[in-house]
Structures are given as C-alpha cells and as structure tokens.
Design a protein around this motif. Structure first.
Motif, PDB file in Angstrom:
ATOM      1  N   PHE A  64       0.839  -1.207   0.000  1.00  0.00           N
ATOM      2  CA  PHE A  64       0.000   0.000   0.000  1.00  0.00           C
ATOM      3  C   PHE A  64       0.875   1.259   0.000  1.00  0.00           C
ATOM      4  O   PHE A  64       0.539   2.254  -0.636  1.00  0.00           O
ATOM      5  N   MET A  67       2.173   1.720  -3.523  1.00  0.00           N
ATOM      6  CA  MET A  67       1.088   2.206  -4.388  1.00  0.00           C
ATOM      7  C   MET A  67       0.882   3.701  -4.169  1.00  0.00           C
ATOM      8  O   MET A  67       0.676   4.462  -5.115  1.00  0.00           O
ATOM      9  N   VAL A  81      -0.575  -6.290  -6.582  1.00  0.00           N
ATOM     10  CA  VAL A  81      -1.823  -6.931  -6.145  1.00  0.00           C
ATOM     11  C   VAL A  81      -1.618  -8.441  -6.028  1.00  0.00           C
ATOM     12  O   VAL A  81      -2.091  -9.090  -5.083  1.00  0.00           O
ATOM     13  N   LEU A  84       0.156  -9.369  -2.881  1.00  0.00           N
ATOM     14  CA  LEU A  84      -0.786  -9.390  -1.747  1.00  0.00           C
ATOM     15  C   LEU A  84      -1.520 -10.723  -1.673  1.00  0.00           C
ATOM     16  O   LEU A  84      -1.732 -11.275  -0.601  1.00  0.00           O
ATOM     17  N   ARG A  85      -1.929 -11.201  -2.849  1.00  0.00           N
ATOM     18  CA  ARG A  85      -2.666 -12.470  -2.864  1.00  0.00           C
ATOM     19  C   ARG A  85      -1.789 -13.630  -2.424  1.00  0.00           C
ATOM     20  O   ARG A  85      -2.232 -14.503  -1.686  1.00  0.00           O
TER      21      ARG A  85
ATOM     22  N   GLU B  60     -12.654  -8.554 -11.136  1.00  0.00           N
ATOM     23  CA  GLU B  60     -11.190  -8.526 -11.260  1.00  0.00           C
ATOM     24  C   GLU B  60     -10.778  -7.777 -12.527  1.00  0.00           C
ATOM     25  O   GLU B  60      -9.874  -6.936 -12.504  1.00  0.00           O
ATOM     26  N   ARG B  78      -6.635   1.583  -2.588  1.00  0.00           N
ATOM     27  CA  ARG B  78      -6.977   0.740  -1.445  1.00  0.00           C
ATOM     28  C   ARG B  78      -8.402   0.191  -1.599  1.00  0.00           C
ATOM     29  O   ARG B  78      -8.665  -0.973  -1.328  1.00  0.00           O
ATOM     30  N   VAL B  81      -8.285  -2.565  -4.316  1.00  0.00           N
ATOM     31  CA  VAL B  81      -7.676  -3.813  -3.829  1.00  0.00           C
ATOM     32  C   VAL B  81      -8.628  -4.508  -2.862  1.00  0.00           C
ATOM     33  O   VAL B  81      -8.790  -5.734  -2.883  1.00  0.00           O
ATOM     34  N   LEU B  84     -11.345  -6.340  -4.632  1.00  0.00           N
ATOM     35  CA  LEU B  84     -10.853  -7.645  -5.115  1.00  0.00           C
ATOM     36  C   LEU B  84     -10.931  -8.691  -4.019  1.00  0.00           C
ATOM     37  O   LEU B  84     -11.295  -9.839  -4.249  1.00  0.00           O
ATOM     38  N   ARG B  85     -10.539  -8.276  -2.812  1.00  0.00           N
ATOM     39  CA  ARG B  85     -10.559  -9.236  -1.696  1.00  0.00           C
ATOM     40  C   ARG B  85     -11.971  -9.660  -1.351  1.00  0.00           C
ATOM     41  O   ARG B  85     -12.230 -10.832  -1.077  1.00  0.00           O
ATOM     42  N   ARG B  92     -15.400 -17.657  -2.665  1.00  0.00           N
ATOM     43  CA  ARG B  92     -15.155 -18.822  -1.800  1.00  0.00           C
ATOM     44  C   ARG B  92     -16.423 -19.242  -1.058  1.00  0.00           C
ATOM     45  O   ARG B  92     -16.665 -20.427  -0.845  1.00  0.00           O
ATOM     46  N   TYR B 206     -12.986  -1.109   6.842  1.00  0.00           N
ATOM     47  CA  TYR B 206     -11.628  -0.628   6.556  1.00  0.00           C
ATOM     48  C   TYR B 206     -11.648   0.482   5.501  1.00  0.00           C
ATOM     49  O   TYR B 206     -10.973   1.513   5.637  1.00  0.00           O
TER      50      TYR B 206
END
Lengths: 220, 220
Positions: A64, A67, A81, A84-85, B60, B78, B81, B84-85, B92, B206
């Motif tokens: 972060f 970035m 990215v 991070l994964r 994505e 941020r 990203v 994406l999470r 899942r 967040y």
C-alpha cells in the motif's frame, strides 16, 4: 526513484520466499507432531504462526505504501496486487499447519493418526512440504515450468485424500467416530494447503506470462 | 474522467452486492438440500456457482482495467484492492455452499443430517444466510455499525459448531462414522463461510474508516 521502487519489489519477493520457508517448516513440524504425538513440536507450530502473520502484515503495508508513493503503472500494479494475494495464501497455509498442530495437541499423549493411516498422512505431509518449497523456488526464480508442476502434486494430494476416506469408511475401520472426525478435518486441511500452494505458483506464472496456467495449457 | 471512474467504482459495489444475493440464495438452497435430501436444490446450487465465479472474474477485470487507465490515487487504490478481496471472499463462500450441496447429493436419497442435528444445522444455515445478507447491506450502505455486528454472529456460529461436535462425540451417538465424517466437514464449511462473511464486512469498515474493526474496538 524507480531503482528504490524495484528494490522494494525485490524486498517483497524475498519476504514471500521467507514465508514459504516458515510455512514449510511449520508443516514439517505439524505432521511430525501428528504422527509422533509430539506436544513440543505442536506448540512450536502454534506459537510460531505469529511470525508468518507479521510478514504478511509487513508485505501488505509495503504494497500500500508503494502504491501511494510511486503511482506504479499497470504491470507493476498487477505485480503488487498479486503479491498481496500470494502473501494471503501463505498466511492461510500457516493457519492450516496450526490447525493440524492443534489436532495433535488435542489428542496428546495419543497420536491422532491410527497406525493404518500413518503412511498416507506422512505422504500427504511430504507432498505439502514439497509444494510449498516449490512455490518458494518459483517465487525466487520465476520458473514458469516449475510453477506448472504443482498441478501434478495437487492431483497426488487429492488421490491420497480419497484413500484416507476410503479407509475410514471401510467396514474394517475399528477406531470409531472421534479419530474419524479428526482425520476428516486433517484431510481437508492438507487439501486446502495444497490448493493454496497451487494458487501461489499460479500467481507467479500470471505475473511472468500475463496468463493463467489453464490458458497456457490450452495453448499447448 | 473522474465521474466515469466513480461510476465504475459504483458498478463494482453493485456487483459485490449481487454476489452476496447469489451466495445467500445458494446457501439457503444448500441447507435445504442437506436437511430435506432435496437433489434438485443441490443440483441448482452446484450448477449456479458459475454465475458467481463469472461476476468475480468481471470484478477482477474491471479493477485491473481501472488501475491501468485511471492511475487512481492511494485511497482509491486501497478501495480497489479491497474490492478484489471481497469478491474473492464471496467467490469462496459460493464454493462452500457447493461443498454442502455436494454432501447432500452424495447422501441422497437419505439426508446427510441425522434427526438430532437437524435443528443445529438449520440454525447454522440461518446464521450463515443472515451474515451474508448483512455483508450485502454493509457493502451497499457502508454502515460501519452493522459491519461490526457480524462478529457476534460469528461467535454464535462457533457455539453451534462446538455443539455439533459435542453431539457427534458423545457416547449416545448412534450413526457411526460416515455421517460423522460428513458432518465434521459440513461444520467446517459453515464456519469458514462465516469467517469469509466477517472478512467482507471488515473490509467495508476498513474502506470507510481506514481502520480494521479490532483497532476500532480498542478505541472504544
């Protein structure tokens, strides 16, 4: 500025490799804790997980921060990215080793693994160790060929996982419900561990080639 | 350009909410498939997962496309990203509903859940549905208070999960190894589903506050 940026990218890569080493060591000890009912090893895995989580948090912070400061271009953003994964996958693999260690601890002083399953669990552990070690090599070397090898390891893990269930569900099973519950969950932890290792390697393949392994396979 | 950019961010948020709807519906059907041994519902969940995976892939693609075209600043990066999470977590959760549906299908025409566990599994399903519905509301409304509620639901899920094991491991358990194996794994799927829902909500907290819920709790 770009040089510092690429140094920091290398730093992230080094930290990911370090995570693979810690996770491999945790898995080795967790499997031995399971097989030998070794409480000390189990406690080491459980207590050692903080270090893995800490590196994951450091990688997130660096990503972060990079970035924000460097306004990286598209390709570099994708790399960040993806890092991070991978860090997230490795952190989960550490958790799964902890779950195995907790199973060992709960059953201590007995082993959670009956004699007729010891060899299968040993082999599952060996595949798991190999997969995370390979993932580490793939991160360090960017070796796409090696990255694509993990699928075969994952298939081997799935086969052992099925054998585990076949034995537990056969009429010859003498150990009752409690070990079956432990072993069902342990089997699941091994399987998820392998899946995450495959993802780590896939992400390296993706960074290097811009393609997912399944796309590359279709081209072959 | 910034307007199109924020429109596209809203589009991602809408897609995440749509994912929560699809995942909730999958979970509802998976639980009913388990309890009622309903093969048609199980097949719907298994066949419907592609749609969830497709939205994950679309998110994505949009995120990487936005990163490449718009050079977003730190805060927006941020957010991207984190989107994406969340998408990964929801994907899942869809998989976990599929695992439950496959358990139902494997045991059909019997129910995988013995009578004395039906109420607990029903309740676990209800909590799971509520959690993903709340996660959807939190994404849509950016309601931090609601986002922090999911921890209590997660605790309730953990309590039911422990009761499931207590019943299976009690001397009164009459159903042998095979249902115990299924239920151990099903319990694990519910627990992981709840964990992912908590992560989704945490990620919204967040984005909105710049802090993780545990940091906010320390401030209180």
């Amino acid at each position: 500025m770009r040089d510092i940026y690429h140094e920091e990218l290398d730093g992230i890569s080094d930290k990911l490799v370090e995570m693979t080493r810690l996770v491999r060591s945790a898995m080795t000890r967790a499997v031995n804790a399971l097989l030998d009912a070794d409480l000390r090893l189990a406690e080491e895995v459980i207590g050692g997980d903080d270090r893995i989580n800490k590196i994951d948090a450091e990688i997130e912070e660096t990503v972060f921060d990079l970035m924000a400061r460097q306004q990286p271009v598209a390709g570099d953003l994708r790399t960040l990215v993806t890092a991070l994964r991978m860090s997230g996958d490795l952190e989960r693999m550490g958790d799964l080793a902890v779950h195995l260690a907790k199973t060992a601890r709960r059953r201590h002083p007995e082993s959670a693994i009956p004699p007729e399953l010891q060899v299968i669990v040993l082999e599952m552990g060996q595949i798991a160790e190999r997969m995370v070690a390979k993932a580490g090599s793939v991160i360090a070397s960017k070796d796409v060929e090696l990255g694509m090898e993990l699928d075969a390891d994952d298939d081997a893990m799935d086969r052992l996982h099925r054998r585990l269930f076949d034995i537990m569900l056969s009429p010859k099973w003498q150990h009752g419900v409690e070990p079956a519950v432990d072993i069902s969950l342990a089997g699941r932890y091994f399987e998820r561990f392998a899946d995450h290792a495959v993802h780590v390697a896939e992400n390296v393949v993706y960074i290097v080639t811009g393609q997912r392994p399944e796309e590359l396979n279709e081209l072959n």
